[in-house]
Motif scaffolding. Structure first.
Motif, PDB file in Angstrom:
ATOM      1  N   GLN A   1      42.043  41.407  31.273  1.00  0.00           N
ATOM      2  CA  GLN A   1      40.904  41.207  30.390  1.00  0.00           C
ATOM      3  C   GLN A   1      41.424  41.021  28.981  1.00  0.00           C
ATOM      4  N   GLY A   2      41.297  39.830  28.473  1.00  0.00           N
ATOM      5  CA  GLY A   2      41.824  39.542  27.144  1.00  0.00           C
ATOM      6  C   GLY A   2      43.322  39.752  27.131  1.00  0.00           C
ATOM      7  N   GLU A   3      43.772  40.662  26.303  1.00  0.00           N
ATOM      8  CA  GLU A   3      45.197  40.957  26.174  1.00  0.00           C
ATOM      9  C   GLU A   3      45.633  42.190  26.956  1.00  0.00           C
ATOM     10  N   VAL A   4      44.725  42.755  27.776  1.00  0.00           N
ATOM     11  CA  VAL A   4      45.020  43.995  28.489  1.00  0.00           C
ATOM     12  C   VAL A   4      45.034  43.758  29.999  1.00  0.00           C
ATOM     13  N   THR A   5      46.082  44.256  30.649  1.00  0.00           N
ATOM     14  CA  THR A   5      46.148  44.242  32.110  1.00  0.00           C
ATOM     15  C   THR A   5      45.742  45.619  32.610  1.00  0.00           C
ATOM     16  N   LEU A   6      44.776  45.648  33.523  1.00  0.00           N
ATOM     17  CA  LEU A   6      44.307  46.894  34.128  1.00  0.00           C
ATOM     18  C   LEU A   6      44.722  46.907  35.583  1.00  0.00           C
ATOM     19  N   LYS A   7      45.271  48.015  36.023  1.00  0.00           N
ATOM     20  CA  LYS A   7      45.702  48.194  37.410  1.00  0.00           C
ATOM     21  C   LYS A   7      45.090  49.499  37.899  1.00  0.00           C
ATOM     22  N   VAL A   8      44.284  49.426  38.975  1.00  0.00           N
ATOM     23  CA  VAL A   8      43.550  50.593  39.459  1.00  0.00           C
ATOM     24  C   VAL A   8      43.867  50.820  40.933  1.00  0.00           C
TER      25      VAL A   8
END
Length: 148
Positions: free
Chosen positions: A41-48
């Motif tokens: 999302q935008g400049e952020v990578t999220l890993k769940v």
């Protein structure tokens, strides 16, 4: 001149190692790779990754890793996340234990596993975790559980 190039290469190498995403070892005999969801999302990578879908106990826990090189990760996911089921339940987190700030954040996001004495996963076929306002965007992570 060669010494300057060597120092520059060493500095770049150290920077790349320091900014590499972290990865926790999964429990022996547990394969979480097929449960892990990743979104940018935008400049952020999220890993769940859900940690205890099969045996939640008092709380249903998710490992959340956020990585970026530009955004300050000082948000409190306990105020930005919701967990919904296809049976109509919507839950707020009870815990987000990651330290605030920096460009790499890793922590546990926990939700109550029971509501009125009944497991929130009873009869659930699909579970959705929504995280809002991470770099001004909303991320949605979905797991198909079959019938529980």
């Amino acid at each position: 001149m060669n010494r300057l190039v060597l120092i520059l290469l060493l500095t770049v190498s150290l920077f790349l190692v320091a900014c590499a995403p972290t990865q926790k070892d999964s429990a022996v005999g547990t394969n979480t790779d097929d449960l892990t969801r990743t979104e940018i999302q935008g400049e952020v990578t999220l890993k769940v990754t859900p940690l205890n879908l099969d045996n939640p106990g008092d709380t249903l826990k998710f490992e959340v890793i956020l990585d970026t090189h530009t955004v300050e990760l000082d948000m409190d996911l306990a105020t930005l996340a919701t967990l919904t089921t296809d049976t109509g339940l919507t839950l707020q987190p009870t815990l987000w234990d990651a330290p605030k700030g920096g460009h790499h954040a890793e922590g546990t996001l926990a939700f109550p596993a029971t509501l009125d004495g009944k497991s929130i996963l009873d009869g659930v076929k699909q579970l959705t975790l929504t995280i809002s306002d991470v770099d001004n965007a909303t991320s949605t992570f979905t797991w198909d559980l079959g019938t529980k």
